[in-house]
Design a protein around this motif. Structure first.
Motif, PDB file in Angstrom:
ATOM      1  N   SER A 224       2.304  -9.004   3.627  1.00 43.50           N
ATOM      2  CA  SER A 224       1.626  -8.345   2.534  1.00 43.50           C
ATOM      3  C   SER A 224       0.146  -8.180   2.581  1.00 43.50           C
ATOM      4  O   SER A 224      -0.074  -8.229   3.593  1.00 43.50           O
ATOM      5  N   LEU A 225       0.345  -7.246   1.234  1.00 43.39           N
ATOM      6  CA  LEU A 225      -0.847  -6.061   1.055  1.00 43.39           C
ATOM      7  C   LEU A 225      -1.434  -6.600   0.330  1.00 43.39           C
ATOM      8  O   LEU A 225      -1.097  -6.556  -0.826  1.00 43.39           O
ATOM      9  N   ARG A 226      -2.869  -7.428   0.308  1.00 44.38           N
ATOM     10  CA  ARG A 226      -3.985  -7.401  -1.395  1.00 44.38           C
ATOM     11  C   ARG A 226      -5.376  -6.556  -1.238  1.00 44.38           C
ATOM     12  O   ARG A 226      -5.411  -6.601   0.254  1.00 44.38           O
ATOM     13  N   LEU A 227      -4.621  -5.622  -1.840  1.00 46.15           N
ATOM     14  CA  LEU A 227      -5.658  -4.489  -2.658  1.00 46.15           C
ATOM     15  C   LEU A 227      -7.114  -4.893  -2.752  1.00 46.15           C
ATOM     16  O   LEU A 227      -7.236  -5.526  -3.667  1.00 46.15           O
ATOM     17  N   ASN A 228      -8.003  -3.745  -2.730  1.00 49.71           N
ATOM     18  CA  ASN A 228      -9.458  -4.324  -3.486  1.00 49.71           C
ATOM     19  C   ASN A 228      -9.903  -5.000  -2.965  1.00 49.71           C
ATOM     20  O   ASN A 228     -10.727  -5.491  -3.838  1.00 49.71           O
ATOM     21  N   VAL A 229     -10.096  -5.622  -1.440  1.00 47.35           N
ATOM     22  CA  VAL A 229      -9.998  -7.323  -1.832  1.00 47.35           C
ATOM     23  C   VAL A 229     -12.266  -6.846  -0.750  1.00 47.35           C
ATOM     24  O   VAL A 229     -12.003  -6.198   0.764  1.00 47.35           O
ATOM     25  N   SER A 230     -12.818  -7.740  -1.252  1.00 45.81           N
ATOM     26  CA  SER A 230     -14.426  -7.156  -0.401  1.00 45.81           C
ATOM     27  C   SER A 230     -14.281  -8.041   0.171  1.00 45.81           C
ATOM     28  O   SER A 230     -15.052  -8.456   1.275  1.00 45.81           O
ATOM     29  N   VAL A 231     -14.178  -9.634   0.416  1.00 48.08           N
ATOM     30  CA  VAL A 231     -14.211 -11.208   0.609  1.00 48.08           C
ATOM     31  C   VAL A 231     -12.537 -11.126   1.040  1.00 48.08           C
ATOM     32  O   VAL A 231     -12.126 -12.157   0.600  1.00 48.08           O
ATOM     33  N   PRO A 232     -12.199 -11.319   2.654  1.00 51.77           N
ATOM     34  CA  PRO A 232     -10.566 -12.059   2.714  1.00 51.77           C
ATOM     35  C   PRO A 232     -11.031 -13.437   3.156  1.00 51.77           C
ATOM     36  O   PRO A 232     -11.966 -13.610   3.348  1.00 51.77           O
ATOM     37  N   GLU A 233      -9.399 -13.958   2.551  1.00 49.25           N
ATOM     38  CA  GLU A 233      -9.372 -15.032   2.991  1.00 49.25           C
ATOM     39  C   GLU A 233      -9.857 -15.667   5.190  1.00 49.25           C
ATOM     40  O   GLU A 233      -9.019 -14.823   5.171  1.00 49.25           O
ATOM     41  N   PRO A 234      -9.645 -16.185   5.379  1.00 44.45           N
ATOM     42  CA  PRO A 234      -9.976 -16.622   6.919  1.00 44.45           C
ATOM     43  C   PRO A 234      -8.450 -16.368   7.730  1.00 44.45           C
ATOM     44  O   PRO A 234      -8.658 -16.117   8.205  1.00 44.45           O
TER      45      PRO A 234
ATOM     46  N   PRO B  55     -12.241  -1.831  -0.691  1.00 47.36           N
ATOM     47  CA  PRO B  55     -11.933  -1.436  -1.476  1.00 47.36           C
ATOM     48  C   PRO B  55     -12.392   0.248  -1.027  1.00 47.36           C
ATOM     49  O   PRO B  55     -12.568   0.364   0.494  1.00 47.36           O
ATOM     50  N   ILE B  56     -11.586   0.965  -1.588  1.00 46.96           N
ATOM     51  CA  ILE B  56     -11.328   2.320  -0.862  1.00 46.96           C
ATOM     52  C   ILE B  56     -11.495   3.345  -2.653  1.00 46.96           C
ATOM     53  O   ILE B  56     -11.342   3.359  -2.713  1.00 46.96           O
ATOM     54  N   PRO B  57     -12.709   4.131  -1.990  1.00 51.92           N
ATOM     55  CA  PRO B  57     -13.667   5.201  -3.016  1.00 51.92           C
ATOM     56  C   PRO B  57     -12.208   5.901  -3.473  1.00 51.92           C
ATOM     57  O   PRO B  57     -11.989   6.425  -2.648  1.00 51.92           O
ATOM     58  N   ASP B  58     -11.886   5.975  -5.352  1.00 52.44           N
ATOM     59  CA  ASP B  58     -10.660   6.968  -4.887  1.00 52.44           C
ATOM     60  C   ASP B  58     -11.319   8.305  -5.583  1.00 52.44           C
ATOM     61  O   ASP B  58     -10.532   8.892  -6.143  1.00 52.44           O
ATOM     62  N   THR B  59     -11.987   8.968  -4.247  1.00 49.77           N
ATOM     63  CA  THR B  59     -12.522  10.462  -4.231  1.00 49.77           C
ATOM     64  C   THR B  59     -12.009  10.867  -3.355  1.00 49.77           C
ATOM     65  O   THR B  59     -11.470  10.516  -1.782  1.00 49.77           O
ATOM     66  N   GLU B  60     -11.835  12.647  -3.457  1.00 50.01           N
ATOM     67  CA  GLU B  60     -10.928  13.194  -2.227  1.00 50.01           C
ATOM     68  C   GLU B  60     -10.494  12.658  -1.395  1.00 50.01           C
ATOM     69  O   GLU B  60      -8.800  12.010  -2.199  1.00 50.01           O
ATOM     70  N   LEU B  61     -10.104  12.590  -0.135  1.00 46.53           N
ATOM     71  CA  LEU B  61      -9.006  11.360   0.479  1.00 46.53           C
ATOM     72  C   LEU B  61      -8.781  10.368  -0.282  1.00 46.53           C
ATOM     73  O   LEU B  61      -7.321   9.806   0.376  1.00 46.53           O
ATOM     74  N   GLY B  62      -9.754   9.854  -0.054  1.00 43.63           N
ATOM     75  CA  GLY B  62      -9.149   8.192  -0.478  1.00 43.63           C
ATOM     76  C   GLY B  62      -8.457   8.338  -1.433  1.00 43.63           C
ATOM     77  O   GLY B  62      -7.686   7.187  -2.095  1.00 43.63           O
ATOM     78  N   GLU B  63      -8.075   9.155  -2.441  1.00 43.64           N
ATOM     79  CA  GLU B  63      -6.995   9.206  -3.173  1.00 43.64           C
ATOM     80  C   GLU B  63      -5.519   8.959  -3.238  1.00 43.64           C
ATOM     81  O   GLU B  63      -5.152   8.319  -2.795  1.00 43.64           O
ATOM     82  N   ALA B  64      -5.209   9.784  -1.681  1.00 37.05           N
ATOM     83  CA  ALA B  64      -4.684   9.947  -0.855  1.00 37.05           C
ATOM     84  C   ALA B  64      -4.369   8.204   0.102  1.00 37.05           C
ATOM     85  O   ALA B  64      -2.686   7.924  -0.316  1.00 37.05           O
ATOM     86  N   ILE B  65      -5.808   8.268   0.287  1.00 43.01           N
ATOM     87  CA  ILE B  65      -5.170   7.188   1.025  1.00 43.01           C
ATOM     88  C   ILE B  65      -4.730   5.324   0.180  1.00 43.01           C
ATOM     89  O   ILE B  65      -4.130   4.397   0.129  1.00 43.01           O
ATOM     90  N   ASN B  66      -5.307   5.685  -1.270  1.00 46.59           N
ATOM     91  CA  ASN B  66      -5.115   4.239  -2.313  1.00 46.59           C
ATOM     92  C   ASN B  66      -3.735   4.430  -2.812  1.00 46.59           C
ATOM     93  O   ASN B  66      -3.070   3.144  -2.747  1.00 46.59           O
ATOM     94  N   ASP B  67      -3.013   5.514  -3.012  1.00 50.12           N
ATOM     95  CA  ASP B  67      -2.179   6.477  -3.675  1.00 50.12           C
ATOM     96  C   ASP B  67      -0.940   5.449  -2.442  1.00 50.12           C
ATOM     97  O   ASP B  67       0.271   5.110  -2.431  1.00 50.12           O
ATOM     98  N   ARG B  68      -0.751   5.286  -1.084  1.00 51.73           N
ATOM     99  CA  ARG B  68      -0.073   5.318   0.079  1.00 51.73           C
ATOM    100  C   ARG B  68      -0.042   3.380   0.165  1.00 51.73           C
ATOM    101  O   ARG B  68       0.504   3.128   0.330  1.00 51.73           O
ATOM    102  N   LEU B  69      -1.560   2.835  -0.059  1.00 55.72           N
ATOM    103  CA  LEU B  69      -1.972   1.253  -0.093  1.00 55.72           C
ATOM    104  C   LEU B  69      -0.593   1.087  -0.848  1.00 55.72           C
ATOM    105  O   LEU B  69      -0.444   0.559  -0.896  1.00 55.72           O
ATOM    106  N   ARG B  70      -1.134   1.412  -2.094  1.00 57.50           N
ATOM    107  CA  ARG B  70      -0.439   1.220  -3.261  1.00 57.50           C
ATOM    108  C   ARG B  70       1.624   1.153  -3.536  1.00 57.50           C
ATOM    109  O   ARG B  70       1.748   0.046  -3.397  1.00 57.50           O
ATOM    110  N   ARG B  71       1.783   1.797  -2.760  1.00 61.76           N
ATOM    111  CA  ARG B  71       3.247   1.914  -2.134  1.00 61.76           C
ATOM    112  C   ARG B  71       3.165   0.790  -1.201  1.00 61.76           C
ATOM    113  O   ARG B  71       4.594   0.358  -1.463  1.00 61.76           O
ATOM    114  N   ALA B  72       2.750   0.922  -0.451  1.00 59.93           N
ATOM    115  CA  ALA B  72       2.499  -0.460   0.316  1.00 59.93           C
ATOM    116  C   ALA B  72       2.659  -1.366  -0.156  1.00 59.93           C
ATOM    117  O   ALA B  72       3.118  -2.349   0.455  1.00 59.93           O
ATOM    118  N   ALA B  73       1.795  -1.584  -0.776  1.00 64.03           N
ATOM    119  CA  ALA B  73       1.692  -3.410  -1.400  1.00 64.03           C
ATOM    120  C   ALA B  73       2.563  -3.966  -2.142  1.00 64.03           C
ATOM    121  O   ALA B  73       2.372  -4.793  -2.969  1.00 64.03           O
TER     122      ALA B  73
END
Ligand code: TXA
Ligand code: MG
Length: 326
Positions: free
Chosen positions: A242-252, A306-324
């Motif tokens: 399972s994938l959890r996005l935009n996580v600055s502090v992961p669980e152990p 979190p990955i900035p949603d600029t330049e290639l970040g847009e494509a990276i976030n798109d891919r991550l959202r699909r995977a999640a």
């Protein structure tokens, strides 16, 4: 993105130009190359950093799979598995403006990012002597989308490539205007009836004539720039974890896919892999698939920074959202 240091050079496709193109490609750089259909924005298909640079240069908000151009049927058969239909079409139309989407073979050299994580690969042996000579010089497949910015029309001359991509690629080889001026026809041969994914330079009737009356050609789509696949044709790699996005502090007990400088104290996590410690989006894109697979193999829960949603970040976030959200 990392622009070429000396700007974009345009030169004749003579032997010195070809040698330059091969050298740059082998260094992971980008070159605008002529094909008989349209000009391609070429890179070494086996190098994920080079492929990430292609997506950055085109300014595409998502990772679209690229065509791997081969210099011969032998090179193509090293990358993909050809059933009878694919073999017949290759024999009839290669070298030429036909792209075949086939299952990936174990001996392939086309990186995950070039295939956008698909288990299939799009292959073409182009007729243009310049493109074929460059591929032969590199000794492995050249990935190349059409050499235009995202949303613009395909480039059919070196001047068109320059207008869209100057300052974003290192070299353009000028070999005059493309003969067809229209992209290759794309046929998927993934078992069952072959499917027309994109109309192009070879008319569907010419394909049907080779297939014969016993092999129907499924019409899969009409939009020339974005094949919509019938029944799961475009099934991308998706992690079992399972994938959890935009996580600055992961669980152990989560694995953490990090991005940017690690702040101290470093968070407690089951494992940490950083897409790019320097916050470089091209580097992050080039590592995305490999790191997802690697964490997926060892963990059932993955948290993603979190990955900035600029330049290639847009494509990276798109891919991550699909995977999640499977
Ligand atoms: O004539 C052409 O095909 C030109 C020259 C440069 O070879 N190339 C070209 O590339 O038009 P591009 O990236 O603009 O279009 C390739 C199309 C994309 O729409 C992509 O979705 C599709 O091929 N494609 C690539 N791999 C695929 C795959 N494994 N399954 C389904 N579609 C795929
Ligand atoms: Mg295109």
């Amino acid at each position: 993105m990392d622009a070429p240091e000396g700007g974009t050079l345009i030169r004749a496709a003579d032997s010195a130009g070809l040698a330059d193109a091969v050298r740059l490609l082998s260094q992971g750089r980008l070159v605008g190359l002529p094909t008989e259909t349209v000009y391609g924005l070429a890179c070494d298909a086996s190098n994920p950093v080079a492929v990430a640079r292609v997506f950055a240069a085109k300014g595409r908000p998502a990772f679209n799979p690229l065509i791997a151009h081969c210099d011969s049927l032998a090179m193509a058969q090293q990358q993909g598995v050809f059933d009878n239909t694919a073999a017949r079409l290759a024999e009839a139309f290669w070298p030429g403006p036909l792209t075949l989407v086939v299952p990936l073979s174990a001996s392939h050299q086309v990186c995950d990012l070039a295939r956008a994580g698909l288990a299939s690969v799009a292959l073409r042996v182009p007729a243009h002597p310049v493109m074929r000579a460059v591929i032969a010089g590199l000794g492995r497949p050249v990935a190349a989308p059409s050499a235009n910015l995202s949303g613009r029309v395909s480039a059919t001359s070196a001047a068109h490539v320059e207008a869209d991509l100057a300052g974003r690629i290192d070299l353009i080889l000028d070999a005059g205007s493309s003969t067809h001026g229209l992209e290759s026809t794309i046929i998927a041969c993934l078992g069952g009836a072959p499917a027309l994914l994109r109309s192009g330079a070879i008319p569907a009737d010419a394909i049907r004539a080779v297939l014969g009356p016993d092999v129907p050609l499924r019409a899969a789509r009409t939009d020339p720039d974005a094949p919509i696949a019938p029944g799961g044709l475009l099934r991308h790699y998706a992690p079992a974890a399972s994938l959890r996005l935009n996580v600055s502090v992961p669980e152990p007990d989560e694995a953490w896919l990090a991005f940017g400088p690690l702040r101290s104290p470093v968070p407690q996590a089951a494992e940490i892999l950083s897409l790019s410690e320097t916050g470089d989006l091209v580097e992050a894109a080039s590592r995305l698939f490999a790191f997802l697979r690697s964490l997926d193999a060892r963990h059932s829960r993955i948290a993603v920074a979190p990955i900035p949603d600029t330049e290639l970040g847009e494509a990276i976030n798109d891919r991550l959202r699909r995977a999640a959200t499977r």
